[in-house]
Design an enzyme around this catalytic site. Structure first.
Site, PDB file in Angstrom:
ATOM      1  N   GLY A   1       1.210  -1.217  -0.060  1.00  0.00           N
ATOM      2  CA  GLY A   1      -0.189   0.093  -0.252  1.00  0.00           C
ATOM      3  C   GLY A   1       0.974   1.297   0.323  1.00  0.00           C
ATOM      4  O   GLY A   1       0.519   2.637  -0.611  1.00  0.00           O
TER       5      GLY A   1
ATOM      6  N   TRP B   1       2.643   1.760  -3.652  1.00  0.00           N
ATOM      7  CA  TRP B   1       1.670   1.861  -4.273  1.00  0.00           C
ATOM      8  C   TRP B   1       1.462   3.649  -4.578  1.00  0.00           C
ATOM      9  O   TRP B   1       0.739   3.937  -5.577  1.00  0.00           O
ATOM     10  CB  TRP B   1       0.517   1.603  -3.954  1.00  0.00           C
ATOM     11  CG  TRP B   1      -0.822   2.101  -4.945  1.00  0.00           C
ATOM     12  CD1 TRP B   1      -1.551   1.581  -6.140  1.00  0.00           C
ATOM     13  CD2 TRP B   1      -2.308   3.269  -4.611  1.00  0.00           C
ATOM     14  NE1 TRP B   1      -2.556   2.325  -6.184  1.00  0.00           N
ATOM     15  CE2 TRP B   1      -2.651   3.268  -5.895  1.00  0.00           C
ATOM     16  CE3 TRP B   1      -1.768   3.599  -3.642  1.00  0.00           C
ATOM     17  CZ2 TRP B   1      -3.817   4.234  -5.850  1.00  0.00           C
ATOM     18  CZ3 TRP B   1      -2.890   5.062  -3.607  1.00  0.00           C
ATOM     19  CH2 TRP B   1      -3.705   5.171  -4.456  1.00  0.00           C
ATOM     20  N   HIS B   2       1.666   4.427  -3.991  1.00  0.00           N
ATOM     21  CA  HIS B   2       1.632   6.264  -3.680  1.00  0.00           C
ATOM     22  C   HIS B   2       2.922   6.397  -4.268  1.00  0.00           C
ATOM     23  O   HIS B   2       2.285   7.045  -4.970  1.00  0.00           O
ATOM     24  CB  HIS B   2       1.777   6.504  -2.193  1.00  0.00           C
ATOM     25  CG  HIS B   2      -0.085   6.308  -1.190  1.00  0.00           C
ATOM     26  ND1 HIS B   2      -0.485   5.046  -0.628  1.00  0.00           N
ATOM     27  CD2 HIS B   2      -0.682   7.001  -1.197  1.00  0.00           C
ATOM     28  CE1 HIS B   2      -0.794   5.078  -0.239  1.00  0.00           C
ATOM     29  NE2 HIS B   2      -2.166   6.517  -0.170  1.00  0.00           N
ATOM     30  N   GLY B   3       4.053   5.287  -4.473  1.00  0.00           N
ATOM     31  CA  GLY B   3       5.031   6.135  -5.077  1.00  0.00           C
ATOM     32  C   GLY B   3       6.454   5.098  -4.856  1.00  0.00           C
ATOM     33  O   GLY B   3       6.949   4.762  -4.221  1.00  0.00           O
TER      34      GLY B   3
ATOM     35  N   PHE C   1      -0.449  10.152  -7.121  1.00  0.00           N
ATOM     36  CA  PHE C   1      -0.366   8.733  -7.431  1.00  0.00           C
ATOM     37  C   PHE C   1      -1.639   8.312  -8.017  1.00  0.00           C
ATOM     38  O   PHE C   1      -1.018   6.588  -8.498  1.00  0.00           O
ATOM     39  CB  PHE C   1      -0.867   8.740  -5.890  1.00  0.00           C
ATOM     40  CG  PHE C   1      -0.744   9.347  -5.300  1.00  0.00           C
ATOM     41  CD1 PHE C   1       1.492   9.671  -4.303  1.00  0.00           C
ATOM     42  CD2 PHE C   1      -1.008  10.053  -3.521  1.00  0.00           C
ATOM     43  CE1 PHE C   1       1.929   9.918  -3.901  1.00  0.00           C
ATOM     44  CE2 PHE C   1      -0.217  10.526  -3.170  1.00  0.00           C
ATOM     45  CZ  PHE C   1       1.113  10.383  -2.910  1.00  0.00           C
TER      46      PHE C   1
END
Length: 469
Positions: free
Chosen positions: A321, A324-326, A469
């Site tokens: 998770g 996933w943001h970067g 994102f």
């Protein structure tokens, strides 16, 4: 094309007018929405519209293949191949240089002097969101949780629908696709939609933007020369800023979809009121946290395979998770912290259940959760992992000096956090009250509200945080 701009206002008015004219022609309505959504995306970079076409086509074809396959092994192969292709596209555009950098660091550690060249691929806005939409559709068809998408135009609209295209919320196919086939009988709740938009504009253009420009950006750009107090307020400020910024986008997206006749799920529920980390993730970015739970945590085994496996599944889910943001170590650290929080919380559950359940313990638990969430936000917001460590080091050094925080900014911070104690039905009640006014009064009040919000905001409108994102 940003929501709080004149360009978007004109764009949406034209789209809404076409929807009103075509109110009984459902096929034409969908075609117009697909065309409008691709125009909206092309305003960012028209070259990446091909990615939307590819993702939509892949998802549609994979869904039909899974539904028509007679053998379970064939269905498994189609599902795995389609998801792998989605992740490959996401990986190339979002994570290629991140993995190249880590590979080069490993080679240097082994004494290898050569390097894998960086490509510096431009990140398409919203790629994580429409990729997750495609994957969720494929998984839902595979599990039998959603009826097969009937026409390619429906899939193209599902992945590209402009209110949620670039920053969510992540809308499940099982919730959205049936709305394309059902006759609309319920009237659109215009008052609630208008109040959501007004509240979103206020949170974005005033609260989030001023907190960013007057507090958060200065202390994070140069933490060494800030006082410990300003650094602490900067952490609180970013917690308030990212909530106001992202919840504003979600509120506006939900309202725009509602005005066009579609229902989106709620994405925020006063997350800083949470008294546990599990509750926090049930309140924060709810569409992403439920997506990670249903398509990652539960398939890994969830909490069904013993304590150690549950801890592993929590750690893996939160690490991915964060990633996933970067593509950055700081996001991995942010995810690792939240994974650790959830694991420790499970360890302490036998102790916490024996504590008295009263207002004092709930307040103390809420304060603890809030401050640990703020600590994790430090790594999320900092430019890189090293800057986050420098920020933390300066913060705990209790550096004296002249405090830069102004009473105005402090007031905005207090108001932003106070939104978590406002009754949740207040916008609906206010909408019913205001829309009972005569037409002339309603128009005058709307004009004054828009003028005041516009005048209060700083010059220019910064992109929403989650666009990256």
């Amino acid at each position: 094309m940003l929501f709080p701009t004149i360009d978007f206002f004109v764009f949406f008015v034209v789209v809404a007018a076409l929807m009103a004219v075509l109110r009984t022609d459902h096929a034409a309505r969908k075609l117009v929405l697909v065309a409008a959504s691709y125009f909206f995306y092309a305003m960012w970079n028209w070259r990446f519209c091909g990615l939307l076409v590819f993702s939509s086509t892949l998802s549609f074809v994979a869904g039909w293949g899974i539904a028509r396959a007679e053998r379970a092994s064939t269905r498994d192969r189609i599902k795995s191949l389609a998801i792998a292709l989605h992740l490959l596209v996401l990986g190339v555009f979002k994570y290629f240089d991140f993995f190249v950098g880590n590979a080069n660091a490993s080679l240097h550690a082994l004494g290898v002097h050569g390097e894998i060249p960086f490509v510096e691929i431009l990140l398409p806005v919203g790629i994580s969101f429409f990729t997750f939409h495609g994957i969720s559709y494929i998984m839902d068809v595979y599990r039998g949780d959603v009826a097969l998408c009937r026409r390619p135009v429906d899939m193209f609209l599902y992945l590209a629908f402009f209110p949620q295209l670039v920053a969510g919320p992540i809308v499940r196919a099982a919730k959205f696709l049936p709305q394309l086939y059902a006759e609309r009988t319920a009237p659109i709740d215009v008052p609630r939609a208008v109040m959501l938009i007004a509240g979103g504009l206020l949170k974005k253009t005033v609260l989030a933007n001023y907190l960013a420009t007057d507090l958060v950006d200065p202390v994070f750009s140069d933490p060494v020369h800030a006082t410990s107090f300003d650094l602490l307020m900067g952490l609180y400020g970013y917690a308030a800023q990212i909530y106001c910024d992202f919840s504003a986008y979600s509120d506006i997206a939900i309202a725009l979809a509602a005005l066009l006749g579609y229902k989106f799920p709620e994405n925020f529920n006063q997350p800083y009121r949470a008294t546990s980390f599990q509750e926090f993730w049930r309140r924060w970015h709810m569409s992403l946290s439920s997506w990670l739970r249903d398509y990652l945590y539960i398939p890994l085994g969830g909490s069904r395979c013993g304590a150690l496996a549950t801890q592993r599944n929590l750690a893996v889910t939160m690490l991915l998770g964060g990633l996933w943001h970067g593509a950055s170590t700081k996001f991995v650290a942010w995810g690792a912290l939240h994974g650790a929080y959830l694991i420790v919380e499970r360890w302490l559950r036998p102790v916490s259940t024996r504590l008295p359940d009263n207002a004092v313990t709930r307040v103390l638990a809420g304060l603890l959760v809030f401050h640990l969430v703020c600590f994790a936000w430090l790594f999320f917001r900092a430019d890189d992992f090293e800057t986050a460590l420098l920020y933390l080091q300066t913060l705990v050094s209790f550096t004296p000096g002249v405090v830069q925080l102004t009473p105005f900014t402090l007031g905005l911070l207090v108001v932003s956090l106070a939104l978590h104690v406002v009754p949740r039905d207040l916008p609906g009640r206010a909408a019913r009250l205001v829309f009972a006014w005569p037409g002339w009064a309603l128009g005058a009040a709307g004009g004054v509200a828009i003028a005041v919000i516009g005048a209060m905001g700083p010059d220019g409108v910064a992109p929403f945080i989650y666009f990256q994102f």
